[in-house]
Design a protein around this motif. Structure first.
Motif, mmCIF file in Angstrom:
data_model
loop_
_atom_site.group_PDB
_atom_site.id
_atom_site.type_symbol
_atom_site.label_atom_id
_atom_site.label_comp_id
_atom_site.label_asym_id
_atom_site.label_seq_id
_atom_site.Cartn_x
_atom_site.Cartn_y
_atom_site.Cartn_z
ATOM 1 N N VAL A 70 2.299 8.244 9.818
ATOM 2 C CA VAL A 70 2.494 7.271 8.734
ATOM 3 C C VAL A 70 3.336 7.895 7.617
ATOM 4 O O VAL A 70 3.514 9.117 7.569
ATOM 5 C CB VAL A 70 1.139 6.832 8.127
ATOM 6 C CG1 VAL A 70 0.342 5.987 9.081
ATOM 7 C CG2 VAL A 70 0.348 8.050 7.663
ATOM 8 N N PRO A 71 3.861 7.080 6.681
ATOM 9 C CA PRO A 71 4.470 7.636 5.474
ATOM 10 C C PRO A 71 3.443 8.446 4.677
ATOM 11 O O PRO A 71 2.249 8.128 4.692
ATOM 12 C CB PRO A 71 4.917 6.387 4.691
ATOM 13 C CG PRO A 71 5.078 5.330 5.726
ATOM 14 C CD PRO A 71 4.027 5.608 6.749
ATOM 15 N N GLN A 72 3.897 9.472 4.011
ATOM 16 C CA GLN A 72 2.978 10.392 3.331
ATOM 17 C C GLN A 72 2.106 9.690 2.297
ATOM 18 O O GLN A 72 0.943 10.048 2.115
ATOM 19 C CB GLN A 72 3.778 11.513 2.661
ATOM 20 C CG GLN A 72 2.909 12.572 2.004
ATOM 21 C CD GLN A 72 3.723 13.761 1.534
ATOM 22 O OE1 GLN A 72 4.660 14.183 2.198
ATOM 23 N NE2 GLN A 72 3.378 14.294 0.385
ATOM 24 N N SER A 73 2.641 8.681 1.615
ATOM 25 C CA SER A 73 1.851 7.990 0.590
ATOM 26 C C SER A 73 0.631 7.301 1.187
ATOM 27 O O SER A 73 -0.423 7.209 0.539
ATOM 28 C CB SER A 73 2.718 6.969 -0.160
ATOM 29 O OG SER A 73 3.120 5.925 0.712
ATOM 30 N N SER A 122 9.107 16.289 11.662
ATOM 31 C CA SER A 122 10.512 16.531 11.308
ATOM 32 C C SER A 122 11.473 15.463 11.821
ATOM 33 O O SER A 122 12.443 15.111 11.143
ATOM 34 C CB SER A 122 10.941 17.904 11.816
ATOM 35 O OG SER A 122 10.771 17.979 13.234
ATOM 36 N N ASP A 123 11.229 14.922 13.003
ATOM 37 C CA ASP A 123 12.196 14.004 13.605
ATOM 38 C C ASP A 123 11.670 12.572 13.714
ATOM 39 O O ASP A 123 12.160 11.782 14.524
ATOM 40 C CB ASP A 123 12.610 14.506 14.991
ATOM 41 C CG ASP A 123 11.410 14.797 15.899
ATOM 42 O OD1 ASP A 123 10.264 14.733 15.407
ATOM 43 O OD2 ASP A 123 11.617 15.090 17.094
ATOM 44 N N ALA A 124 10.708 12.226 12.905
ATOM 45 C CA ALA A 124 10.173 10.861 12.914
ATOM 46 C C ALA A 124 11.011 9.965 12.014
ATOM 47 O O ALA A 124 11.676 10.437 11.087
ATOM 48 C CB ALA A 124 8.731 10.870 12.425
ATOM 49 N N PRO A 125 11.035 8.664 12.265
ATOM 50 C CA PRO A 125 11.715 7.757 11.338
ATOM 51 C C PRO A 125 11.021 7.779 9.979
ATOM 52 O O PRO A 125 9.833 8.107 9.887
ATOM 53 C CB PRO A 125 11.575 6.384 12.013
ATOM 54 C CG PRO A 125 10.429 6.529 12.947
ATOM 55 C CD PRO A 125 10.430 7.948 13.402
ATOM 56 N N VAL A 126 11.788 7.466 8.937
ATOM 57 C CA VAL A 126 11.237 7.517 7.583
ATOM 58 C C VAL A 126 11.057 6.102 7.046
ATOM 59 O O VAL A 126 11.592 5.136 7.587
ATOM 60 C CB VAL A 126 12.157 8.322 6.635
ATOM 61 C CG1 VAL A 126 12.227 9.774 7.073
ATOM 62 C CG2 VAL A 126 13.560 7.706 6.584
ATOM 63 N N VAL A 184 4.412 11.817 8.069
ATOM 64 C CA VAL A 184 3.440 12.856 8.426
ATOM 65 C C VAL A 184 2.542 12.368 9.551
ATOM 66 O O VAL A 184 2.436 11.162 9.811
ATOM 67 C CB VAL A 184 2.577 13.249 7.200
ATOM 68 C CG1 VAL A 184 3.451 13.765 6.059
ATOM 69 C CG2 VAL A 184 1.728 12.063 6.726
ATOM 70 N N VAL A 185 1.884 13.308 10.198
ATOM 71 C CA VAL A 185 0.875 12.972 11.192
ATOM 72 C C VAL A 185 -0.487 13.312 10.605
ATOM 73 O O VAL A 185 -0.708 14.413 10.091
ATOM 74 C CB VAL A 185 1.109 13.724 12.532
ATOM 75 C CG1 VAL A 185 1.151 15.234 12.336
ATOM 76 C CG2 VAL A 185 0.036 13.339 13.551
ATOM 77 N N PRO A 245 0.817 -1.215 0.000
ATOM 78 C CA PRO A 245 0.000 0.000 0.000
ATOM 79 C C PRO A 245 0.855 1.270 0.000
ATOM 80 O O PRO A 245 1.887 1.343 0.672
ATOM 81 C CB PRO A 245 -0.800 -0.125 1.307
ATOM 82 C CG PRO A 245 -0.877 -1.593 1.561
ATOM 83 C CD PRO A 245 0.427 -2.143 1.094
ATOM 84 N N GLY A 246 0.420 2.237 -0.769
ATOM 85 C CA GLY A 246 1.128 3.512 -0.867
ATOM 86 C C GLY A 246 2.018 3.615 -2.087
ATOM 87 O O GLY A 246 2.343 4.721 -2.527
#
Length: 271
Positions: A146-149, A165-169, A80-81, A16-17
């Protein structure tokens, strides 16, 4: 075709994404005789699908599970949140994990982020999927990182999102079984990496036409005489260029086309 012969095909899994449409289009242009089938899988089952042969390759999220799978990292996503549109966080263009300290941050079972210390307060229960977590955010139960996608995939009109800004990617990669690096897998790797059809590393370069004559290095193609020096005696065009803007065909003295050195006749006396 005998019973043992199976027409070639390619099965591509994706989590997904991920939007594989661009690569699928190029595949269909280059290999129209080999159908590509898309296999939608969850992030947790993607590696099992590759191992059991249900897909030849797949778009997965790193890290890759196990040393028996190869992977090519493709891109990294912004985290993103997801929040209601009337949430206080919407006043900022970007937030930090500390800004979410007082929030209930939902943690679905299919979460793809590798947190060392999760922000906010945990919910009483973990949602089964990201889609379920998004529904809870819309109901005002908490927020979701979650990831932006994935935020775009589960978009709702009453929700929005802001970068953390400081979340894992999350990183997306193309993966396939190491022992099953077939010619078709190589073809798809070339497409994903942006190789052209005639790339030196491609598997199917277009052969040069047999009838096309080889051209010598440094030799210009024939342009119908353009750029050649005029032959001796053919300087009319060059001479004409020098008299551009001057009247041609009349002598400045006699008014006729005689040469400058010609003798002039005596004028007649008037009676």
């Amino acid at each position: 075709m005998t019973g043992s012969e199976v027409p070639p095909s390619f099965r591509l899994a994706y989590v997904p994404g991920v939007t594989p449409a661009k690569w699928v289009r190029i595949w269909n242009e280059r290999l129209p005789d080999v159908p590509l089938t898309l296999v939608a899988v969850s992030a947790t089952e993607a590696f099992d699908v590759l191992r059991d042969g249900s897909a030849d390759a797949g778009f997965v999220r790193l890290p890759v599970d196990g040393a028996d799978l190869s992977a090519i990292p493709l891109y990294t996503e912004t985290t993103v949140v997801v929040i209601p549109k009337d949430h206080l966080v919407t006043a900022a263009d970007e937030v930090s994990a500390e800004d979410l300290a007082d929030e209930i941050v939902l943690h679905p079972l299919d979460d793809t982020l590798d947190w060392e210390h999760r922000p906010g307060r945990p919910a009483n229960e973990r949602p089964a999927t990201t889609a379920d977590a998004v529904e809870l955010v819309a109901a005002g139960v908490g927020v979701l990182v979650v990831p932006q996608s994935l935020a775009r995939l589960h978009h709702r009109r009453d929700l929005t999102y802001r970068p953390v800004s400081d979340a894992p990617v999350s990183r997306v990669a193309l993966s396939w079984p190491q022992d099953e690096t077939t010619d078709l897998v190589e073809d798809f790797i070339g497409i994903v990496r942006g190789r052209t059809v005639n790339s030196s590393r491609g598997r199917r370069p277009d052969p040069a036409p047999a009838s096309a004559p080889a051209q010598s290095k440094g030799k210009r193609p024939d342009t119908g005489g353009a750029g050649r020096k005029p032959a001796a005696g053919k300087t009319a065009g060059k001479s004409a260029g020098k008299t551009a803007g001057k009247p041609v065909g009349k002598s400045p003295r006699s008014g006729f086309g005689g040469a400058r050195g010609a003798k002039r006749g005596k004028p007649r006396r008037r009676s």
